[in-house]
Scaffold this active site. Structure first.
Site, short mmCIF file in Angstrom:
data_model
loop_
_atom_site.label_atom_id
_atom_site.label_comp_id
_atom_site.label_asym_id
_atom_site.label_seq_id
_atom_site.Cartn_x
_atom_site.Cartn_y
_atom_site.Cartn_z
N GLY A 156 0.83 -1.20 0.00
CA GLY A 156 0.00 0.00 0.00
C GLY A 156 0.86 1.25 0.00
NE ARG A 157 -2.94 6.53 1.51
CZ ARG A 157 -4.00 6.09 2.15
NH1 ARG A 157 -3.85 5.23 3.14
NH2 ARG A 157 -5.21 6.48 1.81
CB ILE A 158 3.72 2.18 4.47
CG1 ILE A 158 2.95 3.24 5.26
CG2 ILE A 158 5.07 1.91 5.13
CD1 ILE A 158 2.52 2.79 6.65
NE ARG A 239 -1.86 -0.70 14.65
CZ ARG A 239 -1.48 0.48 14.18
NH1 ARG A 239 -0.21 0.65 13.81
NH2 ARG A 239 -2.35 1.48 14.08
CD GLU A 268 2.62 -1.25 20.42
OE1 GLU A 268 1.96 -0.20 20.40
OE2 GLU A 268 3.23 -1.68 19.42
CG HIS A 287 3.64 1.90 17.84
ND1 HIS A 287 2.52 1.16 18.09
CD2 HIS A 287 3.44 2.45 16.61
CE1 HIS A 287 1.68 1.25 17.09
NE2 HIS A 287 2.22 2.04 16.16
CB ALA A 289 7.69 3.79 12.37
#
Length: 323
Positions: A156-158, A239, A268, A287, A289
């Site tokens: 996808g986008r990432i 995730r 988390e 978490h 990024a």
């Protein structure tokens, strides 16, 4: 009258000031968590017309407590596991995400993780600060990104932004995705589509960029880890529960993998001591990024622009259909 906006994550005052620096203060009033108690949370939720969410989940109870709520804006894109969408739908409360800045920030972090794990950066840095010199310790096991095969799970986008950045490393990029990607995009990003099994078997670096859903929960389990190329590196900036941590710990103990870079965890914050802390070939980050000042400025400008669109009766950008 200014509309009350609740930022539903406890942060420090510097971060709250960053939000205020881009918030139109003539139209909005920022509500913030100070002690993070359940009582404070309920009290602030009851006042808010708009709630901004992120990595901390907005539960069904939160939605019920927000009696004046009209709009939820996610500062990122991963709403699947962080927003009680069923409760929003029942009350016809609208939801939009904010991809601006996320893709670039996570992609940079992903590349950093590949380089840092490959060069044992965290361990060498920690050791050097103690006076220990490891100039030759990892020359037989350290890995470089240049010329390697990188497998991207989720294009996808990432995933696309990661592929774009890999071009300069002369890496061979392969990917897997449930959606067929246009050929011209594949050619531009120099990426080839393969099955997940082929990707795991051929990649020197496997990087995960999928949402957390029933289909992706423990996607990387013992069976998947056993398929991976011996000595390969796993990067997870998606995730935590996409990876079975018990299976990953076992693979690391058995030295099947060359390393891992983890920005996300099944729980988390993770337990202390962190079960990955003793591995010299693991890099851990909390978490964050996409969590740079540059990214946050981009995001909050867009969040308040989207809020303006909503309250003016205009079409929002990146709205999520809850039907």
């Amino acid at each position: 009258m200014r509309r009350k906006v609740l930022y539903l994550i406890k942060a420090n005052e510097d971060f709250y000031d960053l939000i205020r620096s881009v918030m139109p203060e003539d139209r909005y009033e920022l509500l913030t968590l100070q002690d993070g108690s359940a009582e404070e949370r309920r009290s602030l939720l009851a006042q808010a017309e708009l709630v901004i969410v992120g990595g901390a989940r907005m539960s069904g109870e939160d939605v019920d407590a927000a009696v004046n709520l009209r709009l939820v804006l996610h500062q990122g894109v991963g709403y699947h596991d962080t927003v009680a969408t069923k409760n929003l739908m029942e009350r016809q409360i609208r939801l939009a995400v904010t991809p601006q800045g996320t893709s670039e920030g996570v992609a940079e972090h992903t590349i950093m993780m590949m380089l840092a794990v490959g060069r044992r950066l965290a361990f060498c840095d920690s050791e050097l600060r103690k006076g220990n010199w490891h100039s030759n310790t990892f020359r037989s096991t350290a890995r470089q990104l240049f010329g390697s095969t990188v497998g991207i799970v989720g294009f996808g986008r990432i995933g696309k932004q990661v592929a774009k950045r890999l071009i300069g490393f002369n890496a061979k990029t392969i990917y897997t995705d449930i959606i067929e990607i246009e050929k011209d995009i594949e050619e531009e990003l120099q990426a080839s589509r393969v099955t997940l099994e082929v990707l795991l078997k051929e990649s020197d670096f496997v990087t995960l960029h999928v949402p957390l859903t029933d289909a992706t929960h423990h996607m990387i389990d013992k069976e998947a880890l056993d398929m991976m190329k011996p000595g390969a590196t796993l990067i997870n900036c998606a995730r935590g529960p996409v990876v079975s941590e018990l299976a990953l710990i076992d693979a690391m103990k058995n030295r099947r993998l060359g390393g891992a870079g983890l920005d996300v965890f099944e729980t988390e914050p993770p337990p202390n001591p962190n079960p990955f802390a003793d591995f010299e070939n693991v890099v851990l980050t909390p978490h964050h990024a996409p969590g740079t000042r540059d990214t946050m400025m981009i995001k909050f400008r867009e969040i308040f622009a989207n809020a303006d669109r909503f309250f003016s009766g205009d079409r929002m950008e990146n709205e999520i259909s809850l039907i």
